[in-house]
Design a protein around this motif. Structure first.
Motif, mmCIF file in Angstrom:
data_model
loop_
_atom_site.group_PDB
_atom_site.id
_atom_site.type_symbol
_atom_site.label_atom_id
_atom_site.label_comp_id
_atom_site.label_asym_id
_atom_site.label_seq_id
_atom_site.Cartn_x
_atom_site.Cartn_y
_atom_site.Cartn_z
ATOM 1 N N LYS A 101 44.129 47.713 60.584
ATOM 2 C CA LYS A 101 43.816 47.935 61.993
ATOM 3 C C LYS A 101 43.087 46.737 62.584
ATOM 4 C CE LYS A 101 45.566 52.011 62.684
ATOM 5 N NZ LYS A 101 46.721 52.194 63.602
ATOM 6 N N LEU A 102 42.231 46.100 61.798
ATOM 7 C CA LEU A 102 41.542 44.903 62.265
ATOM 8 C C LEU A 102 42.528 43.796 62.584
ATOM 9 C CD1 LEU A 102 38.960 43.274 62.797
ATOM 10 C CD2 LEU A 102 38.884 42.752 60.339
ATOM 11 N N LYS B 179 40.100 44.340 66.568
ATOM 12 C CA LYS B 179 38.750 44.853 66.407
ATOM 13 C C LYS B 179 38.785 46.290 65.895
ATOM 14 C CE LYS B 179 38.107 46.463 71.174
ATOM 15 N NZ LYS B 179 37.245 46.387 72.366
ATOM 16 N N ILE B 180 37.721 46.686 65.217
ATOM 17 C CA ILE B 180 37.579 48.055 64.713
ATOM 18 C C ILE B 180 36.102 48.412 64.690
ATOM 19 C CG2 ILE B 180 39.646 48.005 63.242
ATOM 20 C CD1 ILE B 180 37.602 47.667 60.880
ATOM 21 N N SER B 181 35.819 49.688 64.512
ATOM 22 C CA SER B 181 34.448 50.141 64.331
ATOM 23 C C SER B 181 34.018 49.876 62.890
ATOM 24 C CB SER B 181 34.338 51.632 64.653
ATOM 25 O OG SER B 181 33.064 52.128 64.295
ATOM 26 N N PRO C 279 28.093 47.398 65.576
ATOM 27 C CA PRO C 279 29.053 48.495 65.334
ATOM 28 C C PRO C 279 30.519 48.079 65.419
ATOM 29 C CG PRO C 279 27.363 49.125 66.926
ATOM 30 C CD PRO C 279 27.255 47.650 66.758
ATOM 31 N N ILE C 280 30.807 46.851 65.838
ATOM 32 C CA ILE C 280 32.192 46.411 66.019
ATOM 33 C C ILE C 280 32.451 45.139 65.238
ATOM 34 C CG2 ILE C 280 33.935 45.627 67.672
ATOM 35 C CD1 ILE C 280 33.308 48.553 67.949
ATOM 36 N N ILE C 281 33.567 45.110 64.512
ATOM 37 C CA ILE C 281 34.065 43.894 63.873
ATOM 38 C C ILE C 281 35.316 43.456 64.635
ATOM 39 C CG2 ILE C 281 34.949 42.840 61.765
ATOM 40 C CD1 ILE C 281 33.500 44.948 60.171
#
Length: 524
Positions: free
Chosen positions: A352-353, A358-360, A435-437
């Motif tokens: 997903k990244l 971006k992801i949580s 909280p986000i990458i």
């Protein structure tokens, strides 16, 4: 409790259940090689009719499973490797499978329907070869039209997890449904080489390349006109990643290895590695291409580890693929092609990244502190974030990660906590552990992963046919995907039976794509 004696039979005595019975399973393949006859005979110890309850069946399977996994070490080196499990500062050597490390799954993750019960008179392996593989099982799919204007540069990329032979031989129980002849390295290597050469790649990315076979087998690629770079896994592992390219098509401008073992990060304590190259086409010297490949941790329960490994890889790829020409007037990223065995299903966080950018990070962070290695949540080195606006490119001396190859003056990894806090890191603490990458690389998948009819593609079998191998490319007008080698659906893979087989030499399916790049991409 249970006892086992090895001969032609394995005797399992189950107690503390409603019925006291003895199960005798005959392993015919121990005395009759290449014969697939395995019979389960149940002998009752009471006169009343006996039927396994669901709980009893689960207990029997759990006993068999523990017998399979917890076997004695076969060598002194294997025993030493297992003892390193308790040292979190060293790369972990857990159980090894064809995909990498793994830990024993709990009983709730088992597929109980795949095992026999008392009502089953004959146990048949569920993954036997049943049908002949169609000739068009793997065919080229047209994706976009070729550019007819000018003379664009076109090239083909192949990515393949070739299954290291030592992993196969250390864990033969994973391949009991395969013909023993199909598991021999001489047979497998011939099929792997033929399959790759038939695809005629200009760039070849390989995973699970066994170091002992570099000269004896992989040198055949060198004799066929390729040049390659190999990065072995850290620790005591015998396999790694390799990238080969045709010498008459490309020149190598630079290359970089990535080690995911970081002594300052307890989560990053595994031996997996990555490798990347910057290549210049000989017929188009003003164009550069960055190719990267990696093999992430296998353990299905450790998505957090794979996500952390991916963050390190993207940070290095961001640094390696960036260019700054003409005093900052021309900046950006070279076209990127990222391949490998990510050991992640399409719905997982690492994928997903890559897909969304971006992801949580909340489910995967715990107490991990990325300030220790100075990699921001933008998947960039802090030095890159600071120096890039000034027109300064960050080399390895400016980053905080550890690499045994690039730190010859300090060959031993530093002890955790011995590196003093960096003032720049402290001033930019807000860029870490958020909280986000996210990442700035705009990547697209070569494969759609689902067909128009919603059926899922597959690249290997892990309890079921799934996708864990991927190929990404820069989503920009500089690089165009022309064709891809079609992947079968999970249902279509049933004709394969067990891998490796008499057609495919690995337990993964190969990925291949044909690209086109414009000549005026970047002035090298």
């Amino acid at each position: 409790m249970w006892t086992a004696t090895f001969c032609r039979y394995t005797r399992l005595t189950c107690e503390n259940i409603n019925y006291n019975t003895t199960h005798v399973k005959r392993y015919s393949h121990l005395s009759c090689r290449r014969k697939s006859c395995v019979t389960l005979n149940v002998r009752y110890s009471i006169t009343d009719p006996f039927t396994h309850t669901h709980l009893q069946s689960r207990l029997l399977v759990n006993i068999r499973k523990r017998f399979r996994l917890k076997r004695p070490q076969n060598s002194v080196s294997a025993a030493m490797a297992a003892r390193q499990l308790n040292n979190q500062l060293l790369p972990s050597v857990v159980y090894v499978s064809p995909g990498g490390d793994y830990e024993d799954d709990d009983e709730n993750s088992m597929d109980w329907d795949a095992f026999p019960t008392a009502s089953t008179s004959t146990y048949r392996p569920i993954n036997k070869r049943r049908d002949k593989i169609p000739l068009d099982f793997r065919k080229w799919e047209h994706v976009s039209k070729k550019n007819k204007e000018g003379d664009p540069f076109r090239f083909r990329v192949v990515s393949y997890n070739v299954l290291a032979q030592y992993l196969l031989e250390c864990h033969p129980y994973l391949y009991t449904d395969c013909d023993p002849q199909d598991l021999e390295w001489k047979v497998r290597s011939d099929r792997i080489f033929k399959e790759i050469m038939d695809l005629d790649p200009d760039i070849l990315c390989l995973q699970e390349v066994q170091s002992h076979h570099i000269k004896s087998f992989y040198s055949k690629f060198e004799k066929s006109g390729y040049y390659g770079i190999y990065k072995q896994k850290t620790g005591h592992r015998e396999d790694g990643c390799a990238i080969y390219f045709k010498r008459d098509v490309f020149d190598m401008d630079d290359h970089l290895s990535v080690e995911y073992y970081q002594p300052e990060m307890p989560l990053l304590n595994r031996d997996n590695v990555g490798l990347m190259m910057r290549l210049v086409p000989r017929d188009c010297p003003q164009t550069s291409i960055v190719v990267a490949t990696t093999h992430l941790l296998y353990n299905p329960k450790r998505t957090d580890v794979r996500l952390a490994q991916m963050q390190v890889l993207l940070a290095e790829l961001d640094r390696f693929a960036y260019y700054d020409e003409d005093n900052g007037k021309d900046t950006g990223y070279y076209p990127i092609i990222l391949t490998g065995d990510f050991n992640s299903i399409p719905e997982s966080a690492p994928i997903k990244l890559l897909d969304t950018g971006k992801i949580s990070s909340i489910p995967y962070r715990d107490r991990l502190d990325w300030r220790r290695v100075a990699i921001t949540d933008n998947c960039q080195h802090l030095s890159v974030h600071i120096n890039r606006p000034r027109g300064v490119l960050s080399d390895f001396s400016m980053v905080k990660i550890y690499n045994s190859e690039l730190a010859p003056c300090n060959p031993s990894a530093p002890e955790p906590g011995t590196v003093p806090p960096d003032p720049d890191v402290m001033r930019h603490s807000f860029m870490f552990n958020t909280p986000i990458i996210q990442h700035p690389l705009k990547l697209a998948s070569v494969y759609p992963r689902t067909k128009p009819n919603k059926s899922e593609e597959a690249t290997t079998f892990q309890d079921r046919w799934i996708t864990v191998d991927y190929m990404y490319f820069s989503c920009c007008n500089k690089l165009k995907l022309l064709e891809r080698l079609r992947l079968p659906t999970a249902l279509e893979c049933q004709v394969l039976g067990s891998l490796p087989n008499d057609v495919y030499g690995s337990d993964h399916l190969v990925l291949a794509a044909h690209f086109e790049i414009r000549e005026n991409t970047v002035a090298h």
